[in-house]
Design a protein around this motif. Structure first.
Motif, mmCIF file in Angstrom:
data_model
loop_
_atom_site.group_PDB
_atom_site.id
_atom_site.type_symbol
_atom_site.label_atom_id
_atom_site.label_comp_id
_atom_site.label_asym_id
_atom_site.label_seq_id
_atom_site.Cartn_x
_atom_site.Cartn_y
_atom_site.Cartn_z
ATOM 1 N N SER A 25 28.290 -45.476 32.089
ATOM 2 C CA SER A 25 29.705 -45.288 32.160
ATOM 3 C C SER A 25 30.218 -44.427 33.402
ATOM 4 O O SER A 25 29.373 -43.428 33.876
ATOM 5 N N GLU A 26 31.419 -44.649 33.612
ATOM 6 C CA GLU A 26 32.147 -44.132 34.778
ATOM 7 C C GLU A 26 32.247 -42.773 34.635
ATOM 8 O O GLU A 26 32.270 -41.900 35.514
ATOM 9 N N VAL A 27 32.141 -42.295 33.451
ATOM 10 C CA VAL A 27 32.315 -40.776 33.022
ATOM 11 C C VAL A 27 31.303 -40.031 33.563
ATOM 12 O O VAL A 27 31.502 -38.655 33.850
ATOM 13 N N SER A 28 30.170 -40.678 33.882
ATOM 14 C CA SER A 28 28.997 -39.625 34.300
ATOM 15 C C SER A 28 29.191 -39.000 35.770
ATOM 16 O O SER A 28 28.718 -38.116 36.135
ATOM 17 N N LYS A 29 30.209 -39.586 36.388
ATOM 18 C CA LYS A 29 30.365 -39.314 37.688
ATOM 19 C C LYS A 29 31.149 -37.981 37.963
ATOM 20 O O LYS A 29 31.065 -37.229 39.030
ATOM 21 N N VAL A 30 31.853 -37.431 36.844
ATOM 22 C CA VAL A 30 32.601 -36.297 36.915
ATOM 23 C C VAL A 30 31.962 -35.065 36.415
ATOM 24 O O VAL A 30 32.580 -34.046 35.957
ATOM 25 N N ILE A 31 30.713 -35.300 35.876
ATOM 26 C CA ILE A 31 29.906 -34.316 34.896
ATOM 27 C C ILE A 31 29.057 -33.575 35.657
ATOM 28 O O ILE A 31 28.242 -34.269 36.555
ATOM 29 N N ASP A 365 23.967 -40.766 31.356
ATOM 30 C CA ASP A 365 25.436 -40.465 31.725
ATOM 31 C C ASP A 365 25.792 -39.055 32.326
ATOM 32 O O ASP A 365 26.455 -38.946 33.159
ATOM 33 N N ILE A 366 25.254 -38.211 31.513
ATOM 34 C CA ILE A 366 25.413 -36.836 31.877
ATOM 35 C C ILE A 366 24.905 -36.311 33.191
ATOM 36 O O ILE A 366 25.429 -35.610 33.784
ATOM 37 N N ILE A 367 23.778 -36.728 33.548
ATOM 38 C CA ILE A 367 22.939 -36.224 34.731
ATOM 39 C C ILE A 367 23.307 -37.578 35.862
ATOM 40 O O ILE A 367 22.685 -37.178 36.947
ATOM 41 N N GLY A 368 24.227 -38.596 35.571
ATOM 42 C CA GLY A 368 24.401 -39.461 36.837
ATOM 43 C C GLY A 368 23.092 -40.225 37.154
ATOM 44 O O GLY A 368 23.097 -40.850 38.316
ATOM 45 N N TYR A 369 22.263 -40.693 36.144
ATOM 46 C CA TYR A 369 21.100 -41.314 36.302
ATOM 47 C C TYR A 369 21.389 -42.923 36.043
ATOM 48 O O TYR A 369 21.806 -43.249 34.832
ATOM 49 N N SER A 370 21.101 -43.822 36.842
ATOM 50 C CA SER A 370 21.449 -45.303 36.558
ATOM 51 C C SER A 370 20.194 -45.899 36.052
ATOM 52 O O SER A 370 19.065 -45.889 36.701
ATOM 53 N N PHE A 380 27.125 -41.845 24.041
ATOM 54 C CA PHE A 380 28.499 -41.387 23.392
ATOM 55 C C PHE A 380 28.890 -40.236 24.091
ATOM 56 O O PHE A 380 29.490 -39.327 23.408
ATOM 57 N N LEU A 381 28.592 -40.228 25.397
ATOM 58 C CA LEU A 381 29.271 -39.040 26.219
ATOM 59 C C LEU A 381 30.852 -39.098 26.116
ATOM 60 O O LEU A 381 31.520 -37.993 25.936
ATOM 61 N N PRO A 382 31.508 -40.110 26.101
ATOM 62 C CA PRO A 382 32.955 -39.957 25.890
ATOM 63 C C PRO A 382 33.307 -39.291 24.562
ATOM 64 O O PRO A 382 34.142 -38.557 24.555
ATOM 65 N N THR A 383 32.502 -39.416 23.647
ATOM 66 C CA THR A 383 33.002 -38.893 22.205
ATOM 67 C C THR A 383 32.622 -37.320 22.363
ATOM 68 O O THR A 383 33.448 -36.544 21.772
ATOM 69 N N LEU A 384 31.611 -36.899 22.979
ATOM 70 C CA LEU A 384 31.419 -35.464 23.262
ATOM 71 C C LEU A 384 32.422 -34.758 24.053
ATOM 72 O O LEU A 384 32.848 -33.659 23.708
ATOM 73 N N LEU A 385 32.771 -35.626 25.220
ATOM 74 C CA LEU A 385 34.006 -35.104 25.840
ATOM 75 C C LEU A 385 35.439 -35.275 25.250
ATOM 76 O O LEU A 385 36.374 -34.641 25.959
ATOM 77 N N GLN A 391 35.186 -44.847 24.222
ATOM 78 C CA GLN A 391 33.774 -44.864 23.711
ATOM 79 C C GLN A 391 33.450 -46.378 23.138
ATOM 80 O O GLN A 391 34.398 -47.080 22.533
ATOM 81 N N LYS A 392 32.383 -46.722 23.736
ATOM 82 C CA LYS A 392 31.784 -48.323 23.314
ATOM 83 C C LYS A 392 31.105 -47.725 21.873
ATOM 84 O O LYS A 392 30.638 -46.868 21.536
ATOM 85 N N GLU A 393 30.931 -48.841 20.932
ATOM 86 C CA GLU A 393 30.513 -48.822 19.726
ATOM 87 C C GLU A 393 29.463 -49.763 19.651
ATOM 88 O O GLU A 393 29.428 -50.836 20.118
#
Length: 479
Positions: A25-31, A365-370, A380-385, A391-393
């Motif tokens: 997810s793109e969200v990984s880039k800002v964590i 996602d959290i550590i930015g690993y592809s 489910f990082l979007p849900t955590l944040l 959030q995809k399901e």
């Protein structure tokens, strides 16, 4: 069957349908990369914590952790018993694809890619303290070759039954303990399962001590600490010393309760677990790293009915049906609490269906690993944040279990849960949105739903000759 062969079929079957996630997810880039601690209880039921409805057993630290972070109501273990559940956690694969699908042949292979290896690749310090159960010293499943810089505890899950063993293992070497034991002479536990005749050193306390020592170690990089604790599993060989199997140093606040002794001991074990989670959280504060540490707490499957306990005594599965070794909700739905100050909003509750195999892509996602390896998980990082809008399901979550009379498959898609019980070749359909206790079998009422979920089952399961489900036809062979 080798995992590469399994996934050859998986890619053909699932690739076009997008069931296997390969991008982050793109969200990984800002964590920012945080420290991560994953605490896994052993046989703790959905209803064993105060924050999940428990009224008799005190769990104040875990209840506070839920208030400080997020509590998931619909989180699932990888399986209903130890080894396959942990394999799904480590590899990000559900039981239709994982190479380890039962408590036998439970050794990770050199081709398995674990979340610990992922953390190593990006420079994390990695440690395992507790019960591994996926490979012993010298095997392809030993923690040191599956991504852990250091480890301490039990490698063999039967050895882990005994809380007062004669040794534990640290980085491939035995650490002798001041306990005297006798070993089982027959059955599946022969020569491995044991019970103590002299109890001096309690393994759980030693594991917590080693974990705290690891946290105290100076380092210049983030860490991943995996804490698969043994509490409140029973010592199934407890009868060797004429005791019940719920081994704990003392009964604490439950000593004078008018309860059966095994139930007092179970309560004491869970409260000890709670207190030791508190010690971990306090250590993070003392070290001033609590705000940059994600702590997760969950259980490997539902509550057991071994060691002299009755799961109904404390209502350990809450409103759920079934226990350990069942694919009903009580066997696989588990508590899940996550705390990450400043990132996870306090006192949050999520009903997003998630499972152990989601941890690999979530951590990625959290550590930015592809991720370049296949996974059945969805981050489910979007849900955590608190970003649920992105959030995809899952289309579905899938389990299978092959052990004696418990051979079964289960699948959840949205509110629907379908079970296939092989012993009777029977099917059960439940609407979990208004029947969480799986009391009303709707198998004859919604034929379209049944057919859809059966198709998902066929899509998810790849035959493995090591773990055929009872009654499953053998694959065709060429002449």
């Amino acid at each position: 069957m080798k995992k590469s062969i399994l996934f050859g079929w998986a890619v053909l079957v699932l690739g076009a349908c997008g069931k296997i996630k390969k991008e982050n997810s793109e969200v990984s880039k800002v964590i920012d990369a945080p420290n991560i601690i994953y605490i896994l209880a052993d046989d703790l039921g959905y209803g064993d914590l105060g924050s999940y409805g428990q009224e008799k057993i005190r769990t104040p630290r875990l209840d506070q952790m839920a208030q400080n972070g997020i509590r998931f109501t619909d989180h699932y273990a990888g399986n209903t018993v130890c080894a396959p559940s942990r394999a799904s956690l480590m590899t990000g694969l559900h039981q239709g694809h994982a190479a380890v699908r039962g408590n036998n042949n439970n050794i990770l292979s050199s081709s398995d890619f674990t979340l610990a290896e992922m953390f190593q690749k990006v420079g994390y310090a990695t440690a395992l303290m507790g019960k591994w159960g996926l490979g012993e010293v010298g095997s392809t499943g030993e923690p040191s070759v599956q991504g852990f810089d250091t480890y301490f505890g039990y490698l063999n899950q039967i050895h882990a039954h005994n809380y007062y063993p004669d040794h534990l293992i640290k980085d491939g070497k035995k650490v002798l303990l001041n306990n005297k034991v006798i070993f089982a002479q027959e059955g599946y536990a022969k020569g491995i399962g044991s019970a103590a005749t002299e109890k001096n050193e309690y393994s759980h306390s030693l594991i917590i001590k080693e974990a705290l020592r690891f946290l105290d170690s100076p380092r210049q990089k983030p860490f991943f600490l995996y804490l698969p604790l043994t509490i409140p599993h029973a010592n199934n060989e407890g009868e060797l010393t004429a005791d019940h199997g719920m081994e704990v140093p003392n009964l604490g606040i439950y000593k004078n309760r008018k309860w059966p002794e095994p139930e007092k001991a179970k309560a004491a074990m869970i409260s000890l677990l709670d207190a030791d989670v508190g010690r971990i959280l306090d250590k993070l504060k003392d070290l001033k790293i609590d705000r940059n540490t994600l702590v997760i707490f969950t259980s490997d499957n539902g509550p057991h009915k071994e060691g002299g306990v009755d799961p109904e005594f404390f209502d350990s599965n809450g409103a759920l049906k079934g226990t350990k070794r069942d694919l009903y909700e009580g066997g696989i739905r588990v508590p899940f609490i996550a705390q990450w100050p400043g990132k996870i909003a306090p006192n949050t509750v999520s009903d997003l269906p998630t499972a152990f195999w989601d941890m690999l892509p979530t951590y990625a996602d959290i550590i930015g690993y592809s991720l370049s390896t296949e996974t059945d998980g969805i981050s489910f990082l979007p849900t955590l944040l608190g970003q649920s809008e992105s959030q995809k399901e899952h289309d579905y979550l899938y389990w299978e279990f092959a052990e004696s009379d418990h051979d079964a498959q289960a699948i959840r898609s949205g509110k629907w849960k379908l079970l296939h019980i092989y012993k009777t070749n029977s099917w059960e359909l439940y609407d979990l949105s208004n029947d969480i206790g799986e009391e009303n079998n709707l198998i004859n009422d919604y034929p379209d739903v049944v057919e859809k979920l059966k198709a998902y089952m066929e899509e998810a399961h790849i035959y493995d000759s090591d773990y055929p489900l009872e009654g499953e036809p053998l694959p065709a062979t060429s002449s």
